[in-house]
Design a protein around this motif. Structure first.
Motif, PDB file in Angstrom:
ATOM      1  N   PHE B  93       0.841  -1.203   0.000  1.00 16.06           N
ATOM      2  CA  PHE B  93       0.000   0.000   0.000  1.00 16.06           C
ATOM      3  C   PHE B  93       0.875   1.252   0.000  1.00 16.06           C
ATOM      4  O   PHE B  93       1.825   1.346   0.782  1.00 16.06           O
ATOM      5  N   PRO B  94       0.546   2.228  -0.855  1.00 15.05           N
ATOM      6  CA  PRO B  94       1.390   3.433  -0.967  1.00 15.05           C
ATOM      7  C   PRO B  94       1.143   4.410   0.166  1.00 15.05           C
ATOM      8  O   PRO B  94       0.684   5.529  -0.064  1.00 15.05           O
ATOM      9  N   LYS B  95       1.393   4.012   1.384  1.00 18.05           N
ATOM     10  CA  LYS B  95       1.228   4.895   2.538  1.00 18.05           C
ATOM     11  C   LYS B  95       2.144   6.106   2.364  1.00 18.05           C
ATOM     12  O   LYS B  95       3.349   5.950   2.150  1.00 18.05           O
ATOM     13  N   PRO B  96       1.581   7.309   2.467  1.00 21.34           N
ATOM     14  CA  PRO B  96       2.442   8.490   2.361  1.00 21.34           C
ATOM     15  C   PRO B  96       3.394   8.503   3.554  1.00 21.34           C
ATOM     16  O   PRO B  96       2.975   8.271   4.677  1.00 21.34           O
ATOM     17  N   PRO B 102       4.453  11.418  -2.507  1.00 18.34           N
ATOM     18  CA  PRO B 102       3.321  11.395  -3.445  1.00 18.34           C
ATOM     19  C   PRO B 102       2.059  10.854  -2.762  1.00 18.34           C
ATOM     20  O   PRO B 102       2.123   9.880  -2.029  1.00 18.34           O
ATOM     21  N   ASP B 103       0.930  11.521  -2.996  1.00 19.00           N
ATOM     22  CA  ASP B 103      -0.349  11.072  -2.440  1.00 19.00           C
ATOM     23  C   ASP B 103      -1.053  10.295  -3.555  1.00 19.00           C
ATOM     24  O   ASP B 103      -1.794  10.854  -4.352  1.00 19.00           O
ATOM     25  N   VAL B 104      -0.763   8.997  -3.620  1.00 17.19           N
ATOM     26  CA  VAL B 104      -1.219   8.178  -4.746  1.00 17.19           C
ATOM     27  C   VAL B 104      -2.735   8.041  -4.750  1.00 17.19           C
ATOM     28  O   VAL B 104      -3.356   7.832  -3.722  1.00 17.19           O
ATOM     29  N   LYS B 105      -3.326   8.205  -5.932  1.00 21.08           N
ATOM     30  CA  LYS B 105      -4.736   7.881  -6.101  1.00 21.08           C
ATOM     31  C   LYS B 105      -4.831   6.614  -6.934  1.00 21.08           C
ATOM     32  O   LYS B 105      -4.133   6.494  -7.934  1.00 21.08           O
ATOM     33  N   PHE B 106      -5.669   5.684  -6.517  1.00 24.16           N
ATOM     34  CA  PHE B 106      -5.828   4.481  -7.318  1.00 24.16           C
ATOM     35  C   PHE B 106      -7.307   4.147  -7.430  1.00 24.16           C
ATOM     36  O   PHE B 106      -8.118   4.573  -6.611  1.00 24.16           O
ATOM     37  N   VAL B 107      -7.641   3.405  -8.471  1.00 26.26           N
ATOM     38  CA  VAL B 107      -9.044   3.092  -8.745  1.00 26.26           C
ATOM     39  C   VAL B 107      -9.362   1.698  -8.221  1.00 26.26           C
ATOM     40  O   VAL B 107      -8.492   0.822  -8.202  1.00 26.26           O
ATOM     41  N   CYS B 108     -10.586   1.517  -7.724  1.00 28.83           N
ATOM     42  CA  CYS B 108     -11.083   0.190  -7.379  1.00 28.83           C
ATOM     43  C   CYS B 108     -12.274  -0.113  -8.270  1.00 28.83           C
ATOM     44  O   CYS B 108     -13.075   0.763  -8.571  1.00 28.83           O
ATOM     45  N   PHE B 127      -4.647  -2.032   3.712  1.00 23.27           N
ATOM     46  CA  PHE B 127      -4.723  -0.593   3.936  1.00 23.27           C
ATOM     47  C   PHE B 127      -4.061  -0.165   5.246  1.00 23.27           C
ATOM     48  O   PHE B 127      -3.575   0.946   5.368  1.00 23.27           O
TER      49      PHE B 127
END
Ligand SMILES: Nc1nc2c(ncn2[C@@H]2O[C@H](COP(=O)(O)OP(=O)(O)O)[C@@H](O)[C@H]2O)c(=O)[nH]1
Ligand SMILES: Nc1nc2c(ncn2[C@@H]2O[C@H](COP(=O)(O)OP(=O)(O)O)[C@@H](O)[C@H]2O)c(=O)[nH]1
Lengths: 521, 521
Positions: B93-96, B102-108, B127
């Protein structure tokens, strides 16, 4: 109480009853993210107009999922002079309910997810047990699908063939003739035989199923019931049964009942929102613009293009809204409340000159403990929001002669706070006015500046060093609003920039005009 | 074994050792979705070219998150003629990791999430405890940030002022002069006094902090250490300490070590992928194109524009890949394996003419039980994939004289399967060839048809009813490929459509040519 897909159906009557009896409702939502576009501070620029703010939120915040919805209902108990509250914490997830249901995509923002994770948010509950929902258009489409099917089946015709097509033979393409021939033989066997009442066909393609339906309708308009079912392996196949008229009707009715239930399940959580809307009760929220936008977007309809239409839709859906952040930022509260964030506000309102409200949870409902914080569970935040509203409303009663310690939601004293949604971080427009045009403060001390990407805040300070105090609000990498302390310096600043090559300064008025021209072109 | 943020650091040496000693590796990924664009069947059209397929996957599948990565390492034990395997199941998980990360946004995609939820997937683990990662560009940027800071601090200058700026006074804007003046006074007090060694300033804005750094560097180039720290309330403030040169150096070194550790933590899971890549070992996957694309996209770099560049990048990152789905669909397996889906393949390969491979899990590693399925945990799927590879490789040994029951990964017999990734549902191109140009089969029996949105498959059957057997592959609402059984009918079909108004038929060759012209224009 916690409501998931597992207990939603059995909880619904309780939810309806709570809404029905309540004096007012408090709501709160948790989302999978805030902004998929600009940084949050650029999303909420200090000189946004309400229209611009609406457009930005619509564009950059609606692809997130509202996955937890808190509802807290408050009913005043005159005998004991206290409120009785019922709090619900709904987990929400667009679980696809059948093959043709929308496969929703939503965005997650890692900072928001991480924030919720740190609060102990239970994502498994959302994703494994979230309650599904449909917006009104999706509900309409699904209802139509069912109705068309019901009608056509009642009349023994299929939806996709014209009403008189059953009188003409079916046009079976060459390569399907053998397949359909075999089916007809099997059906003839079924009709001739005595023992067997039903015939399970092999799984086949949707197109072949359509041909079978058409052929059956044409060749055997009566006496057969044709139905598609799904096997455990998720293959779809047709069952053909011999039926007399009564039996056929009974089967039809069973199917209708089943489909109505499927429809209700699919509409799911939206039914709660419909009930809130139909009740026309006062709905209280804290800093609730995003909550309202998400709620309408997810459970009612796509958000309209223009802010004006959004206001109309919102007042239709929620005729009376009250934002406790706006209330707390308005006189007579503004002067005595320093910090209007929900947690701080709740603490502040426990002390003089405010009185902590008397609220108990209804029998059979768990109570929240405000001394051990559980912030960021939506149900708890809704509860706290309700408490804040009660304290502030009651405080208004102290100005009456004689003073009143309880102010009801229908009191004229709280009228001025209705339907004004707090506008976060806008310098000079405190709220979005749902009931009419928005405030239009003069911005004649504001400049719009564009410049090279390399510039920093310090370059702007330097540029305006002759003008004393300035305030910078970044728009993006290459532009910002700069406000001067004296409006009469504005023209001087614009004039001195006339021959500058690397940057450009214009008045706020000119900037707005150009933008409107561009929008028209 | 399960690896999360909690045990990642301590597990890393085990992971490295397992990769190091292995004969081959098997991998598998779980994603938050498959397609945010067309339906899956349109995403994988039967007549896609490899280039088109690559473009579609790049455009419609890369915004999802690879949030579970399975790695299973296999080492052959010659003494006991068996493989020893170690399986790892990583949650990602791209935990900031800090304010500027970077504050990654990803689609589900709700269908994918629901699918995993039904398999008992633990989203909370992803998460709340997922391991962070950076791609190479992000790692480079972060390293640079640190290095610039280190250098500048070593030389007692800040990154954002030019090297000689410490010789010129700082340009403090009018409205900040008082603020900076107060700071200077406090520092003078500190330097004069005997008792206190450090001074905590009030929290202030980033711009003010910058001014403080600049002022301190200019006025007190030696004898002071200036550092920004974050309070519990997440406010950033500056601490100024009196130090002699030794103490200053020691503090600097401590900070360097801390920053190196922060950097390592931020690079996180990418270090596992780097290790796999650096090992240059054979990496086996099942239907692995999406896994490979996601892995490169998430942990190395943005995917390149063109398929050819993608092939180059891929062979750099993973010099030897083998796709078990492609292997199972190729002779001599093709004729004896009906179903190449992972679960079915694994079952099939337990029976004659195949031999179930002898594999045991290494000491201290949990073993999987293939009779109680745990499919769709990435670590398990990677394990099964490895088993399939071993069975198929060993089967090739039966064709040797004398037959061999064990075939190693370096055997020439498996060479033909290297670097060919299975292309899902393409009719006539079984694989993407990473080592050179792709196959270009003739498509002279294929037509491209465009038509009104209202058309259904049956309308196409009707249109082509004179041509016998046809096959329809939908592209979108208004176009499809139609293949005829006889190539010589193609021209007739095109000719008869010449004057049609509602639809349009062209040969596949013409369609490709037009598309290329459009791309150029
Ligand atoms: N060119 C330039 N752009 C900036 C600078 N600071 C902020 N911005 C832009 O303005 C936006 C909002 O910035 P800011 O209000 O500082 O909020 P933040 O991005 O959340 O730190 C950023 O996303 C940038 O696009 C700067 O120093 N130089
Ligand atoms: N106009 C029209 N378009 C279709 C029809 N069936 C499929 N399509 C289009 O083709 C795409 C792929 O369809 P299909 O292969 O059936 O897969 P599905 O969408 O996953 O059921 C769909 O997303 C539609 O855009 C049809 O009957 N009429």
């Amino acid at each position: 109480m916690e409501v998931t897909r597992s207990n939603f159906k059995e909880s619904l009557p309780k939810v309806y009853a709570a809404i029905e009896e309540a004096d007012f409702l408090a709501i709160d939502g948790e989302f999978s993210g805030i902004s998929d576009g600009p940084s949050v501070s650029a999303l909420t620029n200090g000189w946004d107009t309400p229209e611009e703010r609406y457009q930005k939120l619509k564009k950059h915040s609606m692809d997130f999922l509202l996955f937890q919805f808190g509802l807290c209902t408050f009913k005043y108990d005159h005998t004991d002079s206290r409120y009785i509250m019922k709090s619900f914490n709904f987990y929400i997830f667009p679980k696809p309910f059948n093959r043709s249901s929308p496969d929703v995509k939503f965005v997650c923002q890692s900072s928001s997810i991480d924030f919720l994770a740190n609060q102990g948010f239970d994502f498994n509950k959302v994703f494994c047990k979230g309650i599904p929902y449909l917006n009104q258009e999706e509900e309409r489409q699904l209802r139509e699908q069912y109705e068309v099917r019901l009608q056509s089946n009642g009349a023994s015709t299929m939806s996709y063939i014209s009403p008189n097509s059953q009188k003409t033979p079916v046009n079976v393409p060459e390569d399907q003739k053998q397949f359909i021939g075999t089916v007809i033989e099997k059906v003839e066997d079924l009709l001739r035989g005595e023992e067997k009442k039903t015939l399970d066909l092999e799984p086949c393609t949707g197109y072949q199923r359509k041909l079978i339906y058409q052929t059956m309708n044409w060749k055997y308009p009566k006496g057969l019931h044709v139905e598609t079912v799904e096997s455990e392996k998720k293959e779809r196949y047709i069952i053909i049964s011999k039926v007399d008229e009564d039996e056929r009707k009974r089967k039809e009715q069973q199917r209708q009942a089943r489909e109505q239930e499927e429809l209700d399940n699919a509409v799911g959580f939206s039914r709660v929102i419909h009930a809130i809307s139909n009740s026309a009760k006062l709905v209280v929220g804290h800093n609730m613009l995003l909550d309202v936008m998400h709620t309408i977007h997810q459970f009612f309809c796509q958000l309209p293009e223009e802010l004006n239409e959004f206001k109309e839709v919102t007042t239709c859906v929620f005729p009376r809204l009250l934002d406790t952040k706006l209330m707390a930022s308005t006189q007579p509260f503004k002067d005595i409340i320093n910090n209007t964030s929900l947690a701080e506000l709740e603490k502040r309102l426990k002390d003089a000159p405010f009185n902590p409200p008397k609220v108990v949870s209804a029998e059979g409902f768990p109570s929240y403990d405000t001394s051990s914080e559980q912030l960021h569970e939506a149900g708890y935040d809704a509860y706290i929001t309700g408490l804040c509203f009660i304290s502030m409303a009651n405080f208004l009663g102290s100005f009456l002669t004689p003073p009143k310690s309880h102010i009801s939601c229908t009191s004229k004293l709280i009228g001025p706070f209705f339907n004004k949604l707090f506008l976060m971080r806008v310098m000079d427009i405190p709220y979005l006015n749902l009931e009419g045009p928005d405030l239009q403060p003069k911005r004649d001390h504001v400049l719009h500046v564009s410049f090279p990407r390399e510039w920093k805040t310090s370059d702007l300070y330097q540029l305006f060093s002759a003008f004393g105090n300035i305030h910078v609000s970044w728009i993006d990498d290459t532009s910002a609003f700069v406000s001067l302390s004296q409006p009469d310096q504005v023209q001087i600043a614009v004039n001195t920039s006339q021959y500058a090559e690397s940057y450009r300064i214009q008045t706020y008025a000119d900037y707005v005009e150009k933008k409107q021209e561009e929008a028209k072109a």
